[in-house]
Design a protein around this motif. Structure first.
Motif, mmCIF file in Angstrom:
data_model
loop_
_atom_site.group_PDB
_atom_site.id
_atom_site.type_symbol
_atom_site.label_atom_id
_atom_site.label_comp_id
_atom_site.label_asym_id
_atom_site.label_seq_id
_atom_site.Cartn_x
_atom_site.Cartn_y
_atom_site.Cartn_z
ATOM 1 N N ARG A 98 -47.493 45.083 -25.837
ATOM 2 C CA ARG A 98 -46.535 44.225 -25.121
ATOM 3 C C ARG A 98 -45.663 43.443 -26.104
ATOM 4 O O ARG A 98 -44.437 43.375 -25.958
ATOM 5 C CB ARG A 98 -47.286 43.257 -24.210
ATOM 6 C CG ARG A 98 -46.359 42.368 -23.362
ATOM 7 C CD ARG A 98 -47.083 41.141 -22.849
ATOM 8 N NE ARG A 98 -48.211 41.457 -22.007
ATOM 9 C CZ ARG A 98 -48.142 41.647 -20.699
ATOM 10 N NH1 ARG A 98 -46.979 41.553 -20.078
ATOM 11 N NH2 ARG A 98 -49.222 41.916 -20.004
ATOM 12 N N ALA A 99 -46.295 42.890 -27.118
ATOM 13 C CA ALA A 99 -45.565 42.062 -28.072
ATOM 14 C C ALA A 99 -44.566 42.869 -28.888
ATOM 15 O O ALA A 99 -43.419 42.437 -29.108
ATOM 16 C CB ALA A 99 -46.555 41.348 -28.995
ATOM 17 N N VAL A 100 -44.981 44.041 -29.346
ATOM 18 C CA VAL A 100 -44.093 44.869 -30.169
ATOM 19 C C VAL A 100 -42.890 45.344 -29.355
ATOM 20 O O VAL A 100 -41.743 45.277 -29.817
ATOM 21 C CB VAL A 100 -44.872 46.055 -30.769
ATOM 22 C CG1 VAL A 100 -43.916 47.093 -31.352
ATOM 23 C CG2 VAL A 100 -45.826 45.560 -31.845
ATOM 24 N N VAL A 101 -43.128 45.839 -28.136
ATOM 25 C CA VAL A 101 -42.016 46.297 -27.302
ATOM 26 C C VAL A 101 -41.076 45.136 -26.995
ATOM 27 O O VAL A 101 -39.847 45.296 -27.013
ATOM 28 C CB VAL A 101 -42.534 46.948 -26.009
ATOM 29 C CG1 VAL A 101 -41.382 47.234 -25.051
ATOM 30 C CG2 VAL A 101 -43.278 48.237 -26.331
ATOM 31 N N ALA A 102 -41.627 43.962 -26.712
ATOM 32 C CA ALA A 102 -40.789 42.795 -26.413
ATOM 33 C C ALA A 102 -39.889 42.444 -27.594
ATOM 34 O O ALA A 102 -38.712 42.086 -27.406
ATOM 35 C CB ALA A 102 -41.670 41.604 -26.041
ATOM 36 N N LEU A 153 -50.744 53.018 -27.189
ATOM 37 C CA LEU A 153 -50.500 53.687 -28.472
ATOM 38 C C LEU A 153 -49.091 54.258 -28.529
ATOM 39 O O LEU A 153 -48.425 54.218 -29.574
ATOM 40 C CB LEU A 153 -51.524 54.804 -28.696
ATOM 41 C CG LEU A 153 -52.969 54.382 -28.973
ATOM 42 C CD1 LEU A 153 -53.860 55.607 -29.151
ATOM 43 C CD2 LEU A 153 -53.064 53.475 -30.202
ATOM 44 N N THR A 154 -48.615 54.806 -27.406
ATOM 45 C CA THR A 154 -47.231 55.303 -27.353
ATOM 46 C C THR A 154 -46.250 54.160 -27.536
ATOM 47 O O THR A 154 -45.284 54.255 -28.316
ATOM 48 C CB THR A 154 -46.975 55.996 -26.006
ATOM 49 O OG1 THR A 154 -47.842 57.123 -25.888
ATOM 50 C CG2 THR A 154 -45.533 56.461 -25.901
ATOM 51 N N MET A 155 -46.466 53.063 -26.836
ATOM 52 C CA MET A 155 -45.568 51.906 -26.935
ATOM 53 C C MET A 155 -45.490 51.391 -28.368
ATOM 54 O O MET A 155 -44.419 50.964 -28.829
ATOM 55 C CB MET A 155 -46.063 50.791 -26.007
ATOM 56 C CG MET A 155 -46.053 51.155 -24.539
ATOM 57 S SD MET A 155 -46.966 49.929 -23.538
ATOM 58 C CE MET A 155 -47.055 50.768 -21.954
ATOM 59 N N LEU A 156 -46.599 51.439 -29.085
ATOM 60 C CA LEU A 156 -46.630 50.910 -30.446
ATOM 61 C C LEU A 156 -45.933 51.812 -31.450
ATOM 62 O O LEU A 156 -45.781 51.437 -32.615
ATOM 63 C CB LEU A 156 -48.086 50.679 -30.870
ATOM 64 C CG LEU A 156 -48.738 49.444 -30.236
ATOM 65 C CD1 LEU A 156 -50.246 49.483 -30.403
ATOM 66 C CD2 LEU A 156 -48.157 48.167 -30.845
ATOM 67 N N ARG A 157 -45.473 52.967 -31.023
ATOM 68 C CA ARG A 157 -44.713 53.843 -31.912
ATOM 69 C C ARG A 157 -43.237 53.470 -31.998
ATOM 70 O O ARG A 157 -42.490 54.042 -32.793
ATOM 71 C CB ARG A 157 -44.854 55.297 -31.462
ATOM 72 C CG ARG A 157 -46.243 55.883 -31.737
ATOM 73 C CD ARG A 157 -46.446 57.230 -31.075
ATOM 74 N NE ARG A 157 -45.331 58.124 -31.315
ATOM 75 C CZ ARG A 157 -44.867 59.015 -30.445
ATOM 76 N NH1 ARG A 157 -45.434 59.118 -29.245
ATOM 77 N NH2 ARG A 157 -43.853 59.784 -30.745
ATOM 78 N N VAL A 158 -42.776 52.516 -31.186
ATOM 79 C CA VAL A 158 -41.364 52.128 -31.252
ATOM 80 C C VAL A 158 -41.089 51.434 -32.582
ATOM 81 O O VAL A 158 -41.954 50.785 -33.164
ATOM 82 C CB VAL A 158 -40.951 51.218 -30.075
ATOM 83 C CG1 VAL A 158 -41.169 51.898 -28.741
ATOM 84 C CG2 VAL A 158 -41.664 49.877 -30.128
ATOM 85 N N THR A 159 -39.865 51.604 -33.055
ATOM 86 C CA THR A 159 -39.393 50.922 -34.262
ATOM 87 C C THR A 159 -38.127 50.145 -33.914
ATOM 88 O O THR A 159 -37.645 50.176 -32.781
ATOM 89 C CB THR A 159 -39.079 51.941 -35.373
ATOM 90 O OG1 THR A 159 -37.929 52.718 -34.985
ATOM 91 C CG2 THR A 159 -40.259 52.874 -35.618
ATOM 92 N N ASP A 160 -37.583 49.485 -34.911
ATOM 93 C CA ASP A 160 -36.343 48.717 -34.676
ATOM 94 C C ASP A 160 -35.186 49.625 -34.283
ATOM 95 O O ASP A 160 -34.215 49.163 -33.683
ATOM 96 C CB ASP A 160 -35.976 47.926 -35.932
ATOM 97 C CG ASP A 160 -36.960 46.810 -36.228
ATOM 98 O OD1 ASP A 160 -37.398 46.150 -35.272
ATOM 99 O OD2 ASP A 160 -37.309 46.613 -37.407
#
Length: 469
Positions: A98-102, A153-160
């Motif tokens: 949640r935090a990383v995607v936000a 785990l999929t959500m945490l693969r996002v980058t800037d």
């Protein structure tokens, strides 16, 4: 993943950081987050997930040897690797996602698509990923990463740099979709269908419909709901979608904004025409089966809501060779064709696969269905296996090979419907089925292998594909 210090991660997930001489609170990591120590590389993060069979804490050392920089654990492990101790690693994983995607969304570029449905989720997310990847950096689930572990785990693969995040949401009980989709509040939500898959965990199809509708409630206000109007239970989600302030786009083969006409299935693929207003777009999918038309329509409708032209979307879908491994996957050779569709099975997907087998088999060819059990159907399991056995006979499937004790009702139903003169056989396991089929199959056969994952027939399909290649 985005770059974060170990101290920042500990703060985000509410854990206590234990550093090493090699890694301090200021150490930056930006690698992959995973629960499988075998998949890790230098700079990655290992999540020590407790499991029913084994405990991830046993593999913290293996993760370190693979190059992991950090382990998220529920208790400190005697290994020289930085560790963040939390009360519950699964909950911490969700909070982390949640935090990383936000953080990425705050930059204003990232848009999220969420997909659910009793069948078709994985194919549709692959279609979405194919379309969106030509628009910009896209993250989508590997295989069927759609549960309490796979989705974060999929959500945490996002980058800037990520512009599109495609999330697949599965569930085996009420509340799971709400919890997972609530981590990201999708801009576009896709409701494919409500069927009996996992019905045993919900208590019936109406409860399943309520669970699937949780995705509507989790959508970002002002976003878009893409609804299958051919399914009355999905069509009924229009009202709660309006109450949520969502724009509604319907798809289907009836009266829908994004509509398919002229559907035709043959051994080489699936053809249809997409109609959107006055626009007519011919589509030729390489993927087998009329049931994939709805998945393609959903992907076209969802990406249209994100600004992708339907003609461009359709052209990209035509390049998709298979939906996913073990999903209507063509195998074998010119003489004996195998369709390995045994990654999963529900009554709806089983029926669709059998109809496809009948449609693509020529008059001088023979249909062979190798069928295993459908799992997680609860009290309806017996009746649904009966129904599939009857359908196989009524479709004139010429050889029905039923594998495993859990599927015996399917065999008995087929025999009772008229396949009693050797057309239907029951075999105890995949090994026996392989021995039987190796001798039974002949040139001109088209063979469907279909079962739930737990039946293990996907590996039988692989063996047959290799043997007859």
């Amino acid at each position: 993943m985005i770059a974060l210090s170990l101290g920042e991660i500990a703060s985000l997930i509410g854990g206590k950081l234990h550093t090493t001489e090699m890694a301090s609170a200021d150490t930056i990591v930006s690698g992959t987050v995973d629960t499988d120590s075998r998949s890790l590389r230098a700079g990655d993060i290992f999540v020590a997930k407790p499991g029913e069979v084994t405990d991830g804490h046993r593999f913290v050392g293996a993760a370190r040897e693979s190059g992991a920089e950090l382990a998220i654990v529920e208790h400190l492990v005697d290994e020289p690797i930085a560790q963040i101790v939390v009360a519950d690693v699964i909950e911490a994983l969700a909070v982390f996602a949640r935090a990383v995607v936000a953080r990425v969304r705050a930059q204003g570029r990232l848009r999220v698509v969420g997909v659910t449905g009793s069948n078709g989720k994985t194919t549709t997310k692959n279609f979405l990923a194919r379309i969106l990847s030509d628009e910009g950096p896209t993250v989508a689930p590997i295989a069927s990463y759609n549960n309490e572990v796979g989705a974060p785990l999929t959500m945490l693969r996002v980058t800037d740099d990520t512009e599109y995040l495609v999330c697949e949401f599965g569930a085996s009980a009420p509340g799971e979709i709400a919890r997972l989709a609530g981590l990201v509040e999708p801009d576009v939500v896709v409701e494919l269908m409500v069927g009996l898959a996992h019905a045993g965990g919900f208590g019936g199809i109406e409860e399943t419909a309520k669970a699937k509708a949780e995705l509507i409630a989790a959508a970002k206000p002002g976003g878009t709901a893409v609804l299958n109007l051919d399914d009355p239970r999905v069509a009924a989600m229009a009202e709660p979608a309006r109450e949520r302030g969502l724009q509604i786009v319907g798809f289907g083969q009836g009266d829908a904004e994004v509509r398919a006409t002229g559907v035709d299935v043959d051994a080489a693929g699936t053809s249809f025409v997409v109609e959107i207003g006055a626009e007519r777009i011919p589509v030729r999918l390489q993927v087998l089966g009329a049931h994939h038309v709805g998945n393609a329509l959903a992907a076209i409708a969802a990406t249209r809501a994100l600004g992708v032209g339907p003609a461009d979307a359709a052209a990209r879908l035509e390049t998709v060779e298979i939906a996913e491994r073990w999903r209507m996957q063509p195998m074998g050779g010119e003489k004996v064709r195998i369709i390995n569709d045994a990654y999963n099975a529900s009554p709806d997907s089983m029926a669709a696969a059998l109809r496809t087998l009948a449609q693509i088999t020529g008059p001088d060819e023979r249909t062979v269905a190798v069928l295993g059990a459908m799992s997680e159907l609860g009290e309806s399991a017996g009746d649904e296996h009966d129904r599939i056995g009857l359908l196989a006979v009524r479709l004139n499937i010429q050889r029905i090979v039923v594998v495993g004790d859990d599927a015996r009702r399917l065999f008995l139903a087929a025999v009772g419907e008229g396949s009693w003169d050797g057309e239907a056989v029951h075999l105890p396991d995949a090994g026996a089925a392989f021995e039987y089929l190796r001798d039974e199959l002949r040139p001109g056969d088209r063979v469907l292998v279909k079962s739930s994952n737990s039946a293990g027939l996907r590996f039988l399909g692989d063996r047959l594909g290799e043997s007859f290649s």
